[in-house]
Each structure stands twice: as structure tokens, then as C-alpha cells.
Design a protein around this motif. Sequence first.
Motif, PDB file in Angstrom:
ATOM      1  N   ASN A  75       0.825  -1.210   0.000  1.00  0.00           N
ATOM      2  CA  ASN A  75       0.000   0.000   0.000  1.00  0.00           C
ATOM      3  C   ASN A  75       0.858   1.259   0.000  1.00  0.00           C
ATOM      4  O   ASN A  75       2.041   1.214   0.351  1.00  0.00           O
ATOM      5  CB  ASN A  75      -0.875   0.011   1.260  1.00  0.00           C
ATOM      6  CG  ASN A  75      -2.306  -0.363   0.955  1.00  0.00           C
ATOM      7  OD1 ASN A  75      -2.594  -0.980  -0.067  1.00  0.00           O
ATOM      8  ND2 ASN A  75      -3.213   0.012   1.840  1.00  0.00           N
ATOM      9  N   CYS A 116      -2.634   1.437  -3.745  1.00  0.00           N
ATOM     10  CA  CYS A 116      -3.718   0.699  -3.090  1.00  0.00           C
ATOM     11  C   CYS A 116      -4.716   0.093  -4.067  1.00  0.00           C
ATOM     12  O   CYS A 116      -5.761  -0.395  -3.656  1.00  0.00           O
ATOM     13  CB  CYS A 116      -4.422   1.562  -2.054  1.00  0.00           C
ATOM     14  SG  CYS A 116      -4.872   3.194  -2.636  1.00  0.00           S
ATOM     15  N   GLY A 295      -8.187  10.350  -4.704  1.00  0.00           N
ATOM     16  CA  GLY A 295      -7.271   9.213  -4.812  1.00  0.00           C
ATOM     17  C   GLY A 295      -7.337   8.275  -3.636  1.00  0.00           C
ATOM     18  O   GLY A 295      -6.351   7.635  -3.275  1.00  0.00           O
ATOM     19  N   PRO A 297      -9.682   5.186  -3.082  1.00  0.00           N
ATOM     20  CA  PRO A 297      -8.409   4.601  -3.519  1.00  0.00           C
ATOM     21  C   PRO A 297      -7.753   5.407  -4.666  1.00  0.00           C
ATOM     22  O   PRO A 297      -8.416   6.219  -5.312  1.00  0.00           O
ATOM     23  CB  PRO A 297      -8.817   3.223  -4.038  1.00  0.00           C
ATOM     24  CG  PRO A 297     -10.203   2.972  -3.540  1.00  0.00           C
ATOM     25  CD  PRO A 297     -10.830   4.309  -3.348  1.00  0.00           C
ATOM     26  N   CYS A 353      -0.689   7.986   0.761  1.00  0.00           N
ATOM     27  CA  CYS A 353      -2.035   7.654   1.249  1.00  0.00           C
ATOM     28  C   CYS A 353      -2.643   8.886   1.920  1.00  0.00           C
ATOM     29  O   CYS A 353      -1.916   9.718   2.462  1.00  0.00           O
ATOM     30  CB  CYS A 353      -1.902   6.505   2.257  1.00  0.00           C
ATOM     31  SG  CYS A 353      -3.401   6.120   3.168  1.00  0.00           S
ATOM     32  N   ILE A 354      -3.965   8.966   1.913  1.00  0.00           N
ATOM     33  CA  ILE A 354      -4.647  10.089   2.595  1.00  0.00           C
ATOM     34  C   ILE A 354      -4.629   9.908   4.116  1.00  0.00           C
ATOM     35  O   ILE A 354      -5.019  10.800   4.853  1.00  0.00           O
ATOM     36  CB  ILE A 354      -6.119  10.211   2.128  1.00  0.00           C
ATOM     37  CG1 ILE A 354      -6.874   8.891   2.381  1.00  0.00           C
ATOM     38  CG2 ILE A 354      -6.233  10.576   0.672  1.00  0.00           C
ATOM     39  CD1 ILE A 354      -7.721   8.835   3.549  1.00  0.00           C
ATOM     40  N   ASP A 355      -4.189   8.735   4.573  1.00  0.00           N
ATOM     41  CA  ASP A 355      -4.375   8.369   5.979  1.00  0.00           C
ATOM     42  C   ASP A 355      -3.052   8.097   6.704  1.00  0.00           C
ATOM     43  O   ASP A 355      -2.987   7.234   7.541  1.00  0.00           O
ATOM     44  CB  ASP A 355      -5.278   7.124   6.036  1.00  0.00           C
ATOM     45  CG  ASP A 355      -5.667   6.754   7.454  1.00  0.00           C
ATOM     46  OD1 ASP A 355      -5.875   7.671   8.261  1.00  0.00           O
ATOM     47  OD2 ASP A 355      -5.762   5.548   7.756  1.00  0.00           O
TER      48      ASP A 355
HETATM   49 FE1  F3S Z   1      -5.599   4.033  -0.520  1.00  0.00          FE
HETATM   50 FE2  F3S Z   1      -4.954   5.094   1.773  1.00  0.00          FE
HETATM   51 FE3  F3S Z   1      -7.360   5.441   0.816  1.00  0.00          FE
HETATM   52  S1  F3S Z   1      -4.418   3.090   1.084  1.00  0.00           S
HETATM   53  S2  F3S Z   1      -7.743   3.555  -0.277  1.00  0.00           S
HETATM   54  S3  F3S Z   1      -5.440   6.198  -0.083  1.00  0.00           S
HETATM   55  S4  F3S Z   1      -6.853   5.084   2.945  1.00  0.00           S
END
Ligand code: F3S
Length: 405
Positions: A75, A116, A295, A297, A353-355
Amino acid sequence: MELTKYEQDMLDGKHGEGVALAMKIQVGLGKAFNAKRMVEITRTHVALSAQDADLWFVEKLLNKGARCKISPTVNPSINIGYLKEHLFEVPDAGVDIVSATNEAYKKIGATLTFNCTPYLQQNVPGFGEVISFSESSATPYVNSVLGARSNRESSWSALCAAITGRVPEYDLLLDENRKGEILVEVEADIKDDFDYQLLGWCYPQKYKGLEIPVFTGIDKRPTPEGFMNFGAQLNTSGAVSMYHVVGITPEARTLEEAFGNNKIKKKITITNEDIERVRKSLCGEPGKIDFAMFGCPHLTISQVATIAKKLEGKRLAVDFWILTSTLTKQLAQKMGYLNIIQRAGGNMIDSTCIDVPPCWQPYYGKTGITDSPKCAYYNEIRNIKFIIRPLEECVDAAIKGEVLK
Ligand code: F3S
């Protein structure tokens, strides 16, 4: 659980301490789920997160000598170089943990795709392939759309599978557990990819169980992006790892095939009113925005093309972020989309990643716009508020700096 001699040797440490630890965890999992045996896998995807527990676990396996038999794709994390240049100085703690995690995954034998949506590029399983994929949009996609077989894995269990080349056989790996139990009659008009976000969010609001739902009333095959949105929201809001769409997904050519010997346990109808209710409760009121983010995903090249078309010759009023894979970014460059987006003042960042805290710190407490309910949901804990709209409307709003309707 019955183990082959080779598997027993792995468990007994004959292939090293790291392999034994991975096998011990998998045998424990297998026992918890009443698996009778282990089965070989052909692919893995690990939802690397570049956070403390992730690093601790991969380093523990590495220090005990484990290496992947099957190289997993991974990921996204943070593209530190890009963020430092275009957003803010990433704090040292963030840089250290990301670098150490990347290094550890490289050493253990992962393929550093940082994407992802492996099921669309780089790690695409075929029908019937037994695999171990962690990542919430990936599990429903590989099971439902491609007909591959993966249980709902954590990043740790998928990494163990990459090391041993095996998974305990239970749940979605077995024919009888892949049949539907809940009939979902879709009466709502599902017209585009965004409607699949809403439909995916809506179903778990109407039924909370973990049984496999069988959707009827969808006559036109969703696009890959529609399927991606649908699975991402189903699994984020309802832990749905597999679904069928009658006449469309490969294990549901007919209603009878989708249910097999199962009785219909519950019938649910999703109407236009249900979708409107979700739209109202989820999408937020019009108003000023501070930034736009897409994005989650990772966006596909066709979504990037949609954005580029809207941005041609325009100037963005707010920060604008497109998250995607390295391959898609390179393709966007070749196609001229990247140039258009950058000229408008937008950013396209890969491998991110957004997280992943503290990646998006400058937006804590602010209001953004996105097309992804999952993006909005994950960022609630950072006090980032999102207005949610279809992709093209989001781009219009980012040009104006405000959502008008
Ligand atoms: Fe990808 Fe991160 Fe969203 S892994 S699906 S950008 S939470």
C-alpha cells in the motif's frame, strides 16, 4: 490442523526463526477459524501503513531472518520528497518512520509499488487464484469482480502469508462460503461511478450483517472505477469482503448460481429515496473549501484524464491533490495530463495515502472536497472536514474555491 511435512518443518523452525513465527501466527489464525489445512497462494498484497506497529512487526520478522517467498505489492505510504517540496517540511519523526518502514519492507522482499489498487495494475489475480490481499478496496474487488479467493487479511497476516507462501483454508477460500445469503434489489438509478460510492455506503446502513449480498437490478456493467468505488465503500462502511451482481460478476451468472444451496435469509430494497438519504447525510452542505483531495483509492488514468479535461486552461483557487500510483503518474505525464494539472496549480503525488499522519498536517481543522466517502471518514479523527461530490463537480468547486450546490 493438518499440516504437510513441509509446513510442519516451517512451524518447527527448520526454515528459520522468522518463518516459524509467521507460520505460528497463521496456524493460530487457522485454528481460530476452524481451518482444516493450509493451502498454497500465488500472490499477496500487504496494506503497509508506515506506522509504529507496522514497522515493529516487519522488523521483528526481518531480524529473525524471514524473507518473502512471494513478493507482496504494498500500500501507499508517504512520498516525503514531494511533500517537503510542495506542502511543508515533514517532521523528522515522520521521515524516520517512513524511511525505516520502506527499508524494512525492501529487505524482507516486498515490491515497493506503494499503490492501493494492485488489482488494476501490477498484481492482478485471475479467476480462482488463491491469494492473500489486505486493503479494504482490494478484498471485495479480487473476490467479487475477478473471482480470485482472498480472505479479509490484516497487513500482518498477509505479510506472514508472503513469507510462508501459505494461508489457512477457511471462509472465502471455500466454495460453500462464497454464496450469497442477502438479496439486494436495486431499484435506484445507478448512473455513474459516483453513484456506486453512494450505493456502497447505503447497503450497510440498511443491513449490518456480514453475509454475502447479491445485488440485482444493475443491468449495465460498472466501470473498473465504479467497481473500485463500490467495494471501497461497502468494505469501509460495512466490512463486506465479497458481493455478487447478478449477470455481471463471475460467480453470479444467474441468481441461482449466486445463492447456490443457500436460502435467501433477507430481502432488501434500495430505492432512489435511500440513495438521496445517504447523499444528504454524507455529502455535506455547500460552502467555502480550503483544498481538494482525490485518490482514496488511488485514481486511475481515466479519472486523471477527466480531471485534466476540466482543468485545461483554468486556474485552481485552492490546494489540489491527486494521489495515484507511480505508473499512473508516469502515464499521465506521457499523455500531457500532468502538465495541464500542474499548470492549473494542482499536484499529483504518487506512493502516498490520505491516511498517514503526519502527512497532511497543514489541513488539520480545515475543510476539503473529495469524491470519496472513505477519504472523508478516515480523516474525521484529524478534524479534517470533507464535502463530498462527484469528481467533476469537485474540480469545478476547486476552481471556484467553493461548493455552490
Ligand atoms: Fe488508498 Fe490510503 Fe485510501 S491506502 S484507499 S489512499 S486510505
